[in-house]
Design an enzyme around this catalytic site. Structure first.
Site, PDB file in Angstrom:
ATOM      1  N   ARG A 117      -5.206  17.717  47.048  1.00 38.62           N
ATOM      2  CA  ARG A 117      -4.848  19.149  46.970  1.00 38.62           C
ATOM      3  C   ARG A 117      -4.930  19.723  45.552  1.00 38.62           C
ATOM      4  NH1 ARG A 117      -0.757  17.398  50.606  1.00 38.62           N
ATOM      5  NH2 ARG A 117      -1.463  17.754  52.728  1.00 38.62           N
ATOM      6  N   HIS A 264     -32.088  28.322  40.295  1.00 42.68           N
ATOM      7  CA  HIS A 264     -31.151  29.433  40.520  1.00 42.68           C
ATOM      8  C   HIS A 264     -31.487  30.623  39.602  1.00 42.68           C
ATOM      9  CE1 HIS A 264     -27.432  31.518  41.415  1.00 42.68           C
ATOM     10  NE2 HIS A 264     -27.149  31.569  40.123  1.00 42.68           N
TER      11      HIS A 264
HETATM   12  P1  NAD Z   1     -28.648  22.101  37.189  1.00 41.44           P
HETATM   13  O1  NAD Z   1     -27.242  21.732  37.150  1.00 41.44           O
HETATM   14  O2  NAD Z   1     -29.477  21.615  38.309  1.00 41.44           O
HETATM   15  O3  NAD Z   1     -29.316  21.612  35.812  1.00 41.44           O
HETATM   16  C1  NAD Z   1     -30.679  21.864  35.611  1.00 41.44           C
HETATM   17  C2  NAD Z   1     -31.467  20.576  35.297  1.00 41.44           C
HETATM   18  O4  NAD Z   1     -31.246  20.206  33.945  1.00 41.44           O
HETATM   19  C3  NAD Z   1     -31.040  19.381  36.123  1.00 41.44           C
HETATM   20  O5  NAD Z   1     -32.177  18.604  36.386  1.00 41.44           O
HETATM   21  C4  NAD Z   1     -30.103  18.650  35.181  1.00 41.44           C
HETATM   22  O6  NAD Z   1     -29.968  17.280  35.472  1.00 41.44           O
HETATM   23  C5  NAD Z   1     -30.786  18.856  33.869  1.00 41.44           C
HETATM   24  N1  NAD Z   1     -29.968  18.817  32.690  1.00 41.44           N
HETATM   25  C6  NAD Z   1     -28.674  19.222  32.549  1.00 41.44           C
HETATM   26  N2  NAD Z   1     -28.329  19.182  31.249  1.00 41.44           N
HETATM   27  C7  NAD Z   1     -29.406  18.735  30.570  1.00 41.44           C
HETATM   28  C8  NAD Z   1     -29.664  18.497  29.199  1.00 41.44           C
HETATM   29  N3  NAD Z   1     -28.785  18.795  28.259  1.00 41.44           N
HETATM   30  N4  NAD Z   1     -30.881  18.029  28.850  1.00 41.44           N
HETATM   31  C9  NAD Z   1     -31.827  17.782  29.799  1.00 41.44           C
HETATM   32  N5  NAD Z   1     -31.656  18.009  31.104  1.00 41.44           N
HETATM   33  C10 NAD Z   1     -30.453  18.483  31.469  1.00 41.44           C
HETATM   34  O7  NAD Z   1     -28.848  23.686  37.122  1.00 41.44           O
HETATM   35  P2  NAD Z   1     -28.093  24.837  36.319  1.00 41.44           P
HETATM   36  O8  NAD Z   1     -29.119  25.873  36.103  1.00 41.44           O
HETATM   37  O9  NAD Z   1     -27.334  24.321  35.184  1.00 41.44           O
HETATM   38  O10 NAD Z   1     -27.036  25.364  37.386  1.00 41.44           O
HETATM   39  C11 NAD Z   1     -27.446  25.973  38.588  1.00 41.44           C
HETATM   40  C12 NAD Z   1     -26.315  25.880  39.575  1.00 41.44           C
HETATM   41  O11 NAD Z   1     -25.195  26.595  39.083  1.00 41.44           O
HETATM   42  C13 NAD Z   1     -26.639  26.476  40.923  1.00 41.44           C
HETATM   43  O12 NAD Z   1     -26.211  25.603  41.940  1.00 41.44           O
HETATM   44  C14 NAD Z   1     -25.842  27.757  40.950  1.00 41.44           C
HETATM   45  O13 NAD Z   1     -25.472  28.136  42.245  1.00 41.44           O
HETATM   46  C15 NAD Z   1     -24.654  27.382  40.127  1.00 41.44           C
HETATM   47  N6  NAD Z   1     -23.955  28.513  39.512  1.00 41.44           N
HETATM   48  C16 NAD Z   1     -22.609  28.548  39.634  1.00 41.44           C
HETATM   49  C17 NAD Z   1     -21.889  29.563  39.049  1.00 41.44           C
HETATM   50  C18 NAD Z   1     -20.395  29.565  39.110  1.00 41.44           C
HETATM   51  O14 NAD Z   1     -19.783  30.556  38.707  1.00 41.44           O
HETATM   52  N7  NAD Z   1     -19.786  28.500  39.575  1.00 41.44           N
HETATM   53  C19 NAD Z   1     -22.559  30.564  38.322  1.00 41.44           C
HETATM   54  C20 NAD Z   1     -23.939  30.496  38.219  1.00 41.44           C
HETATM   55  C21 NAD Z   1     -24.633  29.458  38.813  1.00 41.44           C
END
Ligand code: NAD
Ligand code: GLY
Length: 360
Positions: A117, A264
């Site tokens: 929780r 995204h």
């Molecule tokens: P992601 O988490 O898939 O990361 C992108 C890629 O980069 C992945 O392959 C990851 O393994 C790699 N990676 C991460 N850090 C790295 C680094 N320092 N060096 C090399 N590679 C690295 O994608 P993202 O764009 O970070 O996040 C997208 C997600 O976030 C989506 O699921 C979206 O819905 C969500 N999101 C959530 C919110 C929220 O408020 N919670 C807001 C916006 C987006």
């Protein structure tokens, strides 16, 4: 180091932004033991450093390493986290630390919200997108095959630690994806920042450290203000929903194409151009405004057109969005550059026309 506060009363927390933070975590990260959630791409790059730093502030660690990618933001990954927490006998006081991008942050955050929780949660974001957006504000969750982020919870972290050096290893395509959310803040509520982005997009694309740090700070400052005012996105008009500019169209792209096909941020960029086009059709924006938005996305090497899913399919997918309330589609549109509004009155014919003009 820059430190910002997300003001939520007793649940307020700080966002620390600086180069090298992975090696010198703030005291607030200390705990007897913590569970790190990360993935197969990020672990070889940064897990050892985080473990060493946590040990320096007195914490014993265990880690769950998940498969990489949006396609794994699902029940299977979530269950792997629960299995690990139970097998390691983590209790209600054991914080979960998310080390990675938005996918890891959303998954680990939902595990933290639901395990026993609710347990403490710390975000260590390593992508531009997660440093400017997803690590702040407490939205957590997973995707469902029928809809993006459909299962989840609000669960605020107690600390966000953004080490800007981690961006040095980020692929170019991921850097661009993060810029889509940066541009969003300028478009919805910060015209001076939008103008700064127009003047400095070249420096951001060249990964100049001080330009990136400024864009992260300004984005987080905008997000912190919005979240403090409307944490649970319940405002009748405007409020936190404005952070979803382009997202109703964008989520349709992500779900319609299959998770992970479009990043995204890419889907948000193309979706934002649909919202911008619709805003022009309603007489709120002029052609010059549309061109300015388009030019920024192009300079960030982001798509400005969505895939040809078919207009009916877009509308069907958009009808599942969380912003649909009592069957009414509430879109985020731009009154002018730097000012957004939620709007449920856009005629269906104009929504269709915007999708048709901006896709394929
Ligand atoms: P992601 O988490 O898939 O990361 C992108 C890629 O980069 C992945 O392959 C990851 O393994 C790699 N990676 C991460 N850090 C790295 C680094 N320092 N060096 C090399 N590679 C690295 O994608 P993202 O764009 O970070 O996040 C997208 C997600 O976030 C989506 O699921 C979206 O819905 C969500 N999101 C959530 C919110 C929220 O408020 N919670 C807001 C916006 C987006
Ligand atoms: N990314 C949208 C929000 O946090 O509300």
């Amino acid at each position: 180091m820059t430190s910002l506060t997300v003001g939520l009363g007793q649940r307020s927390y700080q966002i620390h932004i600086a180069s090298g933070l992975l090696d010198k975590l703030p005291e607030q990260a200390s705990a007897r033991r913590v569970t790190i959630v990360t993935n197969e791409v990020v672990a070889p790059l940064y897990l050892d450093r985080l473990v060493n730093s946590l040990e320096k502030v007195g914490a014993g660690t265990t880690a769950v390493v998940l498969p990489d990618g949006e396609a794994h933001k699902n029940w299977e990954s979530l269950n792997r986290i629960y299995d690990h927490l139970l097998a390691s006998r983590c209790d209600r006081t054991t914080p979960i630390v998310a080390l990675g991008g938005g996918v890891i942050g959303d998954l680990a955050g939902f595990a933290a919200a639901s395990y026993q929780r609710g347990v403490p949660f710390i975000q260590v974001p390593t992508t531009l997108l997660s440093q400017v957006d997803s690590s702040v504000g407490g939205k957590t969750g997973i995707n469902h095959p029928r809809g993006k982020n459909m299962i989840g919870a609000f669960w605020q972290p107690r600390l966000v630690v953004a080490d800007t050096d981690t961006l040095n290893t980020l692929p170019d395509r991921e850097l661009s994806a993060g810029l889509a959310e940066v541009i969003k803040y300028g478009l919805i509520r910060d015209l001076p920042f939008l103008e700064w982005l127009e003047a400095n997009m070249g420096r951001l694309m060249a990964r100049e450290g001080d330009a990136l740090a400024y864009a992260i700070e300004r984005s987080c400052a905008n997000k912190a203000e919005v979240v403090a005012d409307d944490e649970l996105e319940t405002a009748k008009e405007g409020g936190r929903a404005l952070l979803n500019l382009g997202h109703t169209f964008g989520h349709a792209i992500e779900t319609g194409m299959g998770y992970g096909e479009w990043l995204h941020g890419e889907a948000v960029a193309a979706g934002t151009m649909m919202a911008v086009d619709l805003s022009r059709r309603l007489g709120w924006l002029g052609d010059v405004d549309v061109e300015r938005a388009q030019r920024l996305f192009e300079r960030a090497k982001l798509p400005i057109r969505g895939p040809a899913l078919g207009t009916d399919r877009y509308l069907d997918l958009m009808g599942h969005d969380k912003k649909v309330i009592a069957g009414q589609m509430r879109l985020v549109l731009l009154r002018k550059l730097g000012e957004a509004a939620t709007w449920a009155e856009a005629p269906q014919t104009e929504i269709r026309a915007a999708i048709e003009a901006c896709c394929g």
